[in-house]
Design a protein around this motif. Structure first.
Motif, mmCIF file in Angstrom:
data_model
loop_
_atom_site.group_PDB
_atom_site.id
_atom_site.type_symbol
_atom_site.label_atom_id
_atom_site.label_comp_id
_atom_site.label_asym_id
_atom_site.label_seq_id
_atom_site.Cartn_x
_atom_site.Cartn_y
_atom_site.Cartn_z
ATOM 1 N N ARG A 108 0.789 -1.041 0.268
ATOM 2 C CA ARG A 108 -0.097 -0.238 0.539
ATOM 3 C C ARG A 108 0.740 1.253 -0.202
ATOM 4 N NH1 ARG A 108 -4.614 0.103 -1.650
ATOM 5 N NH2 ARG A 108 -2.919 -1.623 -3.382
ATOM 6 N N ARG A 109 2.127 1.153 0.474
ATOM 7 C CA ARG A 109 2.988 2.061 0.304
ATOM 8 C C ARG A 109 3.043 3.022 -0.508
ATOM 9 N NH1 ARG A 109 7.990 4.088 -0.975
ATOM 10 N NH2 ARG A 109 8.645 5.270 0.469
ATOM 11 N N ASP A 110 3.037 2.279 -1.560
ATOM 12 C CA ASP A 110 3.038 3.647 -3.775
ATOM 13 C C ASP A 110 1.764 4.429 -3.589
ATOM 14 O OD1 ASP A 110 6.110 3.221 -3.695
ATOM 15 O OD2 ASP A 110 4.792 1.617 -5.033
ATOM 16 N N ALA A 111 0.280 3.437 -2.852
ATOM 17 C CA ALA A 111 -0.512 3.879 -2.920
ATOM 18 C C ALA A 111 -0.808 5.214 -2.644
ATOM 19 C CB ALA A 111 -2.466 2.502 -3.017
ATOM 20 N N LEU A 112 -0.140 5.283 -1.275
ATOM 21 C CA LEU A 112 -0.548 5.938 -0.095
ATOM 22 C C LEU A 112 -0.037 7.651 -0.393
ATOM 23 C CD1 LEU A 112 -0.446 3.651 3.140
ATOM 24 C CD2 LEU A 112 -2.415 5.819 2.625
ATOM 25 N N ALA A 113 1.160 7.125 -0.928
ATOM 26 C CA ALA A 113 2.309 8.398 -1.555
ATOM 27 C C ALA A 113 0.990 8.590 -3.086
ATOM 28 C CB ALA A 113 2.978 7.978 -2.330
ATOM 29 N N LEU A 170 -14.713 1.829 3.946
ATOM 30 C CA LEU A 170 -14.905 3.544 4.607
ATOM 31 C C LEU A 170 -14.736 4.017 3.049
ATOM 32 C CD1 LEU A 170 -12.296 2.191 7.709
ATOM 33 C CD2 LEU A 170 -14.431 3.241 7.447
ATOM 34 N N ARG A 171 -14.326 3.363 2.080
ATOM 35 C CA ARG A 171 -13.613 4.230 0.736
ATOM 36 C C ARG A 171 -14.804 4.921 0.136
ATOM 37 N NH1 ARG A 171 -14.495 2.574 -4.345
ATOM 38 N NH2 ARG A 171 -15.078 0.341 -4.039
ATOM 39 N N LYS A 172 -15.785 3.551 -0.173
ATOM 40 C CA LYS A 172 -17.502 4.658 -0.182
ATOM 41 C C LYS A 172 -17.808 6.032 0.772
ATOM 42 C CE LYS A 172 -18.286 0.950 -3.821
ATOM 43 N NZ LYS A 172 -18.001 1.735 -5.381
ATOM 44 N N VAL A 173 -17.845 5.719 1.962
ATOM 45 C CA VAL A 173 -18.647 6.492 2.696
ATOM 46 C C VAL A 173 -17.375 7.873 2.173
ATOM 47 C CG1 VAL A 173 -18.435 7.119 4.909
ATOM 48 C CG2 VAL A 173 -19.383 4.989 4.306
ATOM 49 N N ALA A 174 -15.969 8.105 2.208
ATOM 50 C CA ALA A 174 -15.499 8.749 2.663
ATOM 51 C C ALA A 174 -15.384 9.152 0.675
ATOM 52 C CB ALA A 174 -13.704 8.117 2.445
ATOM 53 N N GLN A 175 -15.319 8.198 0.347
ATOM 54 C CA GLN A 175 -15.907 8.749 -1.645
ATOM 55 C C GLN A 175 -17.132 10.166 -1.077
ATOM 56 O OE1 GLN A 175 -16.332 6.895 -5.083
ATOM 57 N NE2 GLN A 175 -15.458 7.633 -5.361
ATOM 58 N N ARG A 176 -18.368 9.879 -0.853
ATOM 59 C CA ARG A 176 -19.766 10.676 -1.213
ATOM 60 C C ARG A 176 -19.385 11.790 0.358
ATOM 61 N NH1 ARG A 176 -22.153 5.240 -2.015
ATOM 62 N NH2 ARG A 176 -22.787 4.857 -4.157
ATOM 63 N N ALA A 177 -18.603 11.542 0.789
ATOM 64 C CA ALA A 177 -18.942 12.563 2.467
ATOM 65 C C ALA A 177 -17.526 13.356 1.837
ATOM 66 C CB ALA A 177 -18.957 11.588 2.872
ATOM 67 N N MET A 178 -16.346 13.326 0.752
ATOM 68 C CA MET A 178 -15.869 14.625 1.183
ATOM 69 C C MET A 178 -16.070 14.837 -0.805
ATOM 70 S SD MET A 178 -12.264 14.019 3.313
ATOM 71 C CE MET A 178 -12.528 12.456 2.030
ATOM 72 N N GLY A 186 -7.393 10.344 -4.660
ATOM 73 C CA GLY A 186 -7.773 10.672 -2.905
ATOM 74 C C GLY A 186 -7.667 9.286 -2.307
ATOM 75 N N LEU A 187 -7.989 8.273 -3.283
ATOM 76 C CA LEU A 187 -8.071 7.084 -2.854
ATOM 77 C C LEU A 187 -8.023 5.718 -2.904
ATOM 78 C CD1 LEU A 187 -12.477 7.988 -2.544
ATOM 79 C CD2 LEU A 187 -11.084 7.675 -0.343
ATOM 80 N N ASN A 188 -6.598 5.967 -3.568
ATOM 81 C CA ASN A 188 -5.873 4.934 -4.650
ATOM 82 C C ASN A 188 -5.730 3.597 -2.896
ATOM 83 O OD1 ASN A 188 -4.962 5.809 -6.787
ATOM 84 N ND2 ASN A 188 -4.775 7.866 -5.871
ATOM 85 N N PHE A 189 -5.196 4.298 -1.739
ATOM 86 C CA PHE A 189 -4.804 3.503 -0.679
ATOM 87 C C PHE A 189 -6.235 2.300 -0.762
ATOM 88 C CE2 PHE A 189 -6.962 1.825 3.867
ATOM 89 C CZ PHE A 189 -5.278 1.533 4.244
ATOM 90 N N TYR A 190 -7.060 2.434 -1.228
ATOM 91 C CA TYR A 190 -8.559 1.574 -1.324
ATOM 92 C C TYR A 190 -8.219 0.835 -2.398
ATOM 93 C CZ TYR A 190 -9.561 4.058 2.551
ATOM 94 O OH TYR A 190 -9.869 4.505 4.495
ATOM 95 N N GLU A 191 -7.982 0.533 -3.084
ATOM 96 C CA GLU A 191 -7.703 -0.048 -4.359
ATOM 97 C C GLU A 191 -6.747 -1.172 -4.988
ATOM 98 O OE1 GLU A 191 -10.348 0.332 -6.874
ATOM 99 O OE2 GLU A 191 -11.869 1.862 -5.904
#
Length: 317
Positions: A108-113, A170-178, A186-191
């Motif tokens: 996940r490191r590169d996705a978080l970057a 959490l990915r779905k909630v974050a995408q819609r809420a923000m 902004g959500l590569n971590f979850y992919e």
């Protein structure tokens, strides 16, 4: 062929046979699992529930996401995964960890970057720092990676299996809420591009864990370490909660989840699934009131809840 082992304990007698331990205590016979995946699920259940019930996670699931806290959470994850994946690379050939080495599927490191570049810009590396709670987590990961690599199994299990389970909610909630782009910025971590079926991969991962050549003492140490990993995560959540108290309310950006919901997360299907799976009475009352007010939506809402509650019961247990 099953191995049979009988051992006396202070409270009774246990007999191991194949995948479980029959434990006799005060005249009651209990079957205890010996597969590592089952031991981890049972042995971390209590602390897992504590982590899910922290204020930070509960607010997240309600769609009350402060963008600054979301970014800081990603910073903590970046340092955590950087440490964990550094130690995984160091120990990728260790016989007690090698079967769990899936860099292309899990790392996940590169996705978080990429996410931090989205939130902070090209200069993101000069804008972030490791918080005290995250540093304690990082230090422990480096310690076990260098001194007792088999315990990396606990940290990998706790993080990656969580990312493939509740993390997808959490990915779905974050995408819609923000109001993040539907293209995933902004959500590569979850992919997980290298995983086509999260359910199938988790089954593979658990089977690999169960095939590791570990005695019962080592398995119990891994369960203990997994519990410690949950506590490290809870410390990070607590740290974020304290930061959140200093933020202005207008940082909140709970966007509508569907149609005219206007940020009412009780109507979000992902929140519905989570609450239904946990048997939340508050959720049940809120849903009943919503259905009574909107009769035309009754069939659709009932279908959402039935399907997604079943999914959550599997993924979020």
């Amino acid at each position: 062929m099953s191995a049979i082992k009988t051992e006396d304990t202070a409270n009774g007698k246990s007999v191991a046979n194949g995948g479980g331990v029959v434990f006799e205590e005060a005249g009651v016979t209990v079957l205890r699992p010996t597969d590592l995946s089952e031991m981890l699920a049972a042995g971390t259940k209590e602390v897992h529930e504590k982590a899910e019930n922290t204020a930070f996670v509960k607010d997240f699931l309600r769609g009350r996401i402060r963008k600054e806290l979301f970014k800081l959470g990603h910073v903590a994850l970046y340092f955590t995964y950087s440490a964990m994946e550094e130690e995984i690379e160091r120990n990728k050939d260790h016989p007690q960890f090698a079967p769990l080495y899936f860099p292309n599927e899990l790392h996940r490191r590169d996705a978080l970057a990429r996410d931090l570049e989205y939130y902070c810009g090209d200069d993101w590396q000069n804008q972030i720092s490791c918080s005290p709670a995250t540093q304690r987590y990082v230090d422990r990961i480096h310690q076990v990676g260098q001194d007792d690599p088999v315990l990396l199994v606990a940290h990998a299990y706790t993080r990656y299996m969580g990312d493939l389970s509740g993390g997808q909610v959490l990915r779905k909630v974050a995408q819609r809420a923000m109001k993040l782009p539907p293209t995933g910025e902004g959500l590569n971590f979850y992919e997980f591009d290298g995983i086509h079926s999260a359910k199938a991969f988790k089954q593979l991962y658990r089977s690999r864990m169960n095939e590791l050549d570990l005695d019962m003492d080592i398995k119990e140490k891994i369960v203990e370490e997994a519990n410690q990993a949950f506590y490290f995560n809870m410390e990070v959540f607590g740290e974020l909660e304290e930061v959140g108290k200093t933020l202005q309310d207008d940082v909140l950006d709970a966007a509508p989840v569907h149609g005219d919901m206007q940020g009412d997360t009780s109507q979000c299907p992902y929140h519905a699934a989570k609450m239904a799976a946990s048997g939340g009475s508050t959720y049940i009352c809120q849903t009943a009131m919503t259905v009574l007010k909107k009769p035309s939506a009754q069939v659709i809402l009932a279908a959402w809840i039935a399907v997604l509650a079943g999914l959550a019961a599997w993924y979020l247990m």
